[in-house]
Every structure is written in structure tokens, then in C-alpha cells.
Design a protein around this motif. Structure first.
Motif, PDB file in Angstrom:
ATOM      1  N   VAL A 170      32.228 -57.793 -23.663  1.00 30.43           N
ATOM      2  CA  VAL A 170      31.491 -57.435 -22.652  1.00 30.43           C
ATOM      3  C   VAL A 170      32.474 -58.745 -21.895  1.00 30.43           C
ATOM      4  CG1 VAL A 170      28.747 -56.504 -23.292  1.00 30.43           C
ATOM      5  CG2 VAL A 170      29.350 -59.663 -23.083  1.00 30.43           C
ATOM      6  N   THR A 171      32.153 -58.455 -20.401  1.00 25.38           N
ATOM      7  CA  THR A 171      32.316 -59.551 -19.441  1.00 25.38           C
ATOM      8  C   THR A 171      31.328 -59.465 -18.765  1.00 25.38           C
ATOM      9  OG1 THR A 171      35.034 -58.071 -19.264  1.00 25.38           O
ATOM     10  CG2 THR A 171      34.275 -60.106 -17.664  1.00 25.38           C
ATOM     11  N   ALA A 172      30.511 -61.341 -18.157  1.00 25.88           N
ATOM     12  CA  ALA A 172      29.671 -61.888 -17.597  1.00 25.88           C
ATOM     13  C   ALA A 172      30.776 -62.316 -16.692  1.00 25.88           C
ATOM     14  CB  ALA A 172      29.728 -63.025 -18.159  1.00 25.88           C
ATOM     15  N   LYS A 173      30.224 -61.565 -15.334  1.00 25.19           N
ATOM     16  CA  LYS A 173      30.612 -62.170 -14.327  1.00 25.19           C
ATOM     17  C   LYS A 173      29.709 -63.169 -13.491  1.00 25.19           C
ATOM     18  CE  LYS A 173      33.544 -57.982 -13.775  1.00 25.19           C
ATOM     19  NZ  LYS A 173      33.978 -56.323 -13.096  1.00 25.19           N
ATOM     20  N   TYR A 174      29.609 -63.937 -12.510  1.00 27.53           N
ATOM     21  CA  TYR A 174      29.111 -65.699 -12.183  1.00 27.53           C
ATOM     22  C   TYR A 174      28.698 -65.240 -10.755  1.00 27.53           C
ATOM     23  CZ  TYR A 174      29.199 -67.298 -16.989  1.00 27.53           C
ATOM     24  OH  TYR A 174      28.790 -67.271 -17.682  1.00 27.53           O
ATOM     25  N   THR A 175      27.541 -65.071 -10.013  1.00 25.11           N
ATOM     26  CA  THR A 175      27.672 -65.294  -8.797  1.00 25.11           C
ATOM     27  C   THR A 175      26.935 -66.575  -8.259  1.00 25.11           C
ATOM     28  OG1 THR A 175      26.771 -62.825  -8.506  1.00 25.11           O
ATOM     29  CG2 THR A 175      25.977 -64.315  -6.537  1.00 25.11           C
ATOM     30  N   THR A 182      23.366 -68.153  -8.668  1.00 26.18           N
ATOM     31  CA  THR A 182      22.245 -67.700  -9.120  1.00 26.18           C
ATOM     32  C   THR A 182      22.366 -66.399  -9.495  1.00 26.18           C
ATOM     33  OG1 THR A 182      23.174 -66.883  -7.259  1.00 26.18           O
ATOM     34  CG2 THR A 182      22.129 -68.494  -6.924  1.00 26.18           C
ATOM     35  N   LYS A 183      23.027 -65.792 -10.650  1.00 30.07           N
ATOM     36  CA  LYS A 183      23.119 -64.172 -11.200  1.00 30.07           C
ATOM     37  C   LYS A 183      23.994 -64.807 -12.248  1.00 30.07           C
ATOM     38  CE  LYS A 183      22.800 -59.531 -10.728  1.00 30.07           C
ATOM     39  NZ  LYS A 183      22.150 -58.687  -9.740  1.00 30.07           N
ATOM     40  N   VAL A 184      24.477 -63.800 -13.361  1.00 33.79           N
ATOM     41  CA  VAL A 184      25.082 -63.414 -14.271  1.00 33.79           C
ATOM     42  C   VAL A 184      25.273 -62.679 -14.941  1.00 33.79           C
ATOM     43  CG1 VAL A 184      26.564 -63.691 -16.299  1.00 33.79           C
ATOM     44  CG2 VAL A 184      25.141 -65.955 -15.082  1.00 33.79           C
ATOM     45  N   THR A 185      25.882 -61.321 -14.419  1.00 29.46           N
ATOM     46  CA  THR A 185      25.680 -59.963 -14.581  1.00 29.46           C
ATOM     47  C   THR A 185      27.416 -59.418 -15.828  1.00 29.46           C
ATOM     48  OG1 THR A 185      25.571 -59.539 -12.392  1.00 29.46           O
ATOM     49  CG2 THR A 185      25.432 -57.357 -14.024  1.00 29.46           C
TER      50      THR A 185
END
Length: 358
Positions: A170-175, A182-185
Motif C-alpha cells: 500500500v501507499t500512504a499519502k499525507y494531507t 490532517t489526513k492519511v489515505t
């Protein structure tokens, strides 16, 4: 005769006036440079500050690593500057003062600021039932190197009994909102959403809740955090059997947690763990906002040893001990970790970690 004397007096007055004008237009003198300067990593950059130089109309220029090109776009009127970094490495700063178009010599040089950021982390777990190898790759923002953009996580688990292999990729992308995550998808290899975590903060910038959502955006569960005195943080959740976790933090390190819950059969379960740390830096220390989202997981330094006592209805049913051995680079960041467990001496190797840096 009187007329000549008058003309002579006027000529002398004009000459004196011209001489006075010439004196007032003497070459201006450059101001002195600031006598002290400080530099410290903070919130995605380096906070640079220095002593004020006396005089009117004084402005300042800041230089990095003895480079002849100043790093401030416009003259600075206050004795401070934030250098947003676009690369890792070692940094020193010096400052000049300006007045009347004249710039002072460069002042004293600040102490060295060192920015390390992990590039890869490989963790191998060693078990009698199954072995797992996990690889983490970190990617950062080109305009602010301390902001993490994504983290690729690949793990391969081999079940030793029948050599069955399971792959997790998987890849986690950060906001971010300013310097807070505020968010990790999390995305699958086909770029579809696997899950996400949203983070909510109070006005003190403390994490107050973490909301876990599924691939379709529906809420799976919420974890809430409450802050007490003496470094206590209490964690609760609407997830079944989550129970209550109470973390004790000291100097940025989680030195203790107590997890208590009651199961369906009414058994009262309590797990208490105490931790000891080294004095070196966590590999993730300088990732902006990263550790704020990981209450109960990350600390400022590296765990040297821990002990866990598990009780059910007040009776001790299990104890666990672990310790870790590290090697470090010249800047005090972890290169390798060997984790051991076992009773009573924690001598069985169960995890190996290798970290590289940019």
C-alpha cells in the motif's frame, strides 16, 4: 572700501557654507554586525534569530553555510528569519546589518543545525511461526523537505509451517493544514482507496481524535484523546473491546501505558508497560507533524527496554520483557536496531531494523 569689505565677507560666508556641505556628505560608515545568532529546527524549517544592531533604518540579510548569496528575498527589519528547507544536511547561518546602502561584514556563525530524514526502513521480524519482512520508503515535499508526501509500505509474510507467502502493498499519502497532518489515505497498488485516517486537533494543537474510515468513506471507528496533568493522555474508542489506554509522557517519551478493558465474559484485563529510552534521535524526529499523530507509538528517543505485566481479575497471567541494541550515525540517528525478547533476560532476537537517510 566699504563695498570691498562687504564682498569679502559674503565670499567667506559662501566658502564656509560649501565647506560645511562637503563635511555633511562624508562617506557613510557601515554598521556593525550582530554579535550573537541562534538557529534551531522548528516546524518545517530553521528559526534564525540574532541580537539587534543599534541605529535608525537598520535592516538585515541572512546567509546560509557561508554562501555569498543571501537567503532572504527582501531586507529584514526584525531580528529573526525562518529558513524553509528544501534539502537535508548540515546548516550554519550568519547575518549582516545594513544602513544607508552600506552592509556590514558577516557576523558570528551560528551553531550547526542538522536535518536528517529517513529514506528507507526495513524491518524483519523473526518468529517460530512466521517471518515478516516490511519495507518502508519515504517521499518528501520539494518545497519543504520536512513535509512527508507519501510512505510506501511493502511487506511479505512467510508462514513457516507450509511456506505460504502473503504480500501487503500500500501507499500512504499525507494531507497537511500548515504544519499539522490532517489526513492519511492508504491506496492499493491499483490506486484505489483502501482506508483513511482523519486527525482533529484542539486550539492548543493537541490531537483530540482520530477517525478511521473504510474505502467507501464510511466511519469504522473513532479514537478520542483527553489530556491531563503530569503528561497523562487518555485514549478511548467506540471500537468494541478497545478499552481505555492511559499514556504517561515525559520529555517527549512515552514512559508508561496502562490498558484496561472488560471482555464479554466480564474478565477484567489490565496490561501495564514501562519503558526506558536512550538519548539518541528517533529516525522520524524531523518529519513535520508525523509524531503528533502517533500517540502511544512514537517517542522523541529510542526505546532501550520495556516490561509488560498482564493481569486478569487482579491475577498476573503473563509478563514480557524486551530490550534493543542500536548503532547510530555521526549525527546521533539510528542506523540499525536489534530487538530481543524473552524471560527473564530478553536474549532471543525477534526483530531487525535497518534505516537509511537522505
Amino acid at each position: 572700501m566699504k563695498k570691498k569689505i562687504t564682498l569679502l565677507f559674503i565670499s567667506f560666508f559662501i566658502l564656509a557654507s560649501c565647506s560645511s556641505d562637503e563635511d555633511s556628505s562624508a562617506t557613510p560608515v557601515a554598521p556593525v554586525a550582530p554579535l550573537t545568532i541562534k538557529a534551531a529546527l522548528n516546524g518545517g524549517g530553521v528559526d534564525v534569530s540574532w541580537s539587534v544592531v543599534g541605529g535608525t533604518g537598520i535592516t538585515y540579510n541572512v546567509y546560509r553555510n557561508d554562501n555569498p548569496v543571501k537567503i532572504n528575498a527582501t531586507p529584514l527589519t526584525e531580528a529573526k528569519f525562518k529558513d524553509v528547507l528544501t534539502s537535508t544536511g548540515s546548516f550554519t547561518y550568519t547575518v549582516t546589518a545594513n544602513s544607508g546602502g552600506m552592509e556590514s561584514a558577516k557576523g558570528v556563525v551560528s551553531e550547526k543545525v542538522i536535518l536528517e530524514l529517513p529514506k528507507t526502513r526495513t524491518v524483519e521480524s523473526i518468529s517460530t511461526r512466521e517471518n515478516t519482512k516490511s519495507e518502508y520508503t519515504y517521499t518528501y515535499d520539494a518545497t519543504n523537505i520536512t513535509k512527508i508526501i507519501s510512505q510506501t509500505i511493502k511487506s511479505t509474510t512467510t508462514r513457516l509451517s507450509d511456506q505460504t507467502v502473503t504480500v501487503y502493498d500500500v501507499t500512504a499519502k499525507y494531507t497537511y493544514n500548515e504544519d499539522l497532518i490532517t489526513k492519511v489515505t492508504y491506496y492499493n497498488v491499483d490506486n484505489t482507496v483502501k482506508s483513511s485516517y482523519e486527525y482533529v486537533y484542539n486550539t492548543k494543537r493537541d490531537l483530540t481524535s482520530m477517525i478511521r474510515k473504510g474505502f467507501d468513506g464510511t466511519i469504522d471507528y473513532t479514537i478520542n484523546y483527553a489530556y491531563g496533568t503530569d503528561g497523562l493522555i487518555t485514549e478511548t474508542s467506540d471500537y468494541p473491546d478497545w478499552g481505555t489506554w492511559v499514556y504517561t509522557y515525559e520529555k517527549g517519551n512515552m514512559i508508561k501505558y496502562v490498558h484496561s478493558t472488560s471482555y464479554v465474559d466480564m474478565t477484567n484485563y489490565v496490561e501495564t508497560s514501562d519503558f526506558v529510552y536512550d538519548t539518541k534521535n528517533m529516525s522520524t524526529k524531523n518529519i513535520l507533524g508525523f509524531n503528533t499523530t502517533l500517540i502511544g507509538v512514537n517517542s522523541a528517543n529510542n526505546e532501550a527496554s520495556s516490561s509488560v505485566i498482564v493481569t486478569e481479575d487482579g491475577n498476573v497471567v503473563n509478563t514480557r520483557l524486551s530490550r534493543s541494541e542500536y548503532t547510530y550515525n555521526e549525527n546521533g540517528y539510528v542506523l540499525t536496531k536489534m530487538r530481543f525478547h524473552g524471560k527473564p533476560t530478553a536474549t532471543v532476537l525477534n526483530e531487525k531494523t535497518v534505516i537509511t537517510y537522505y
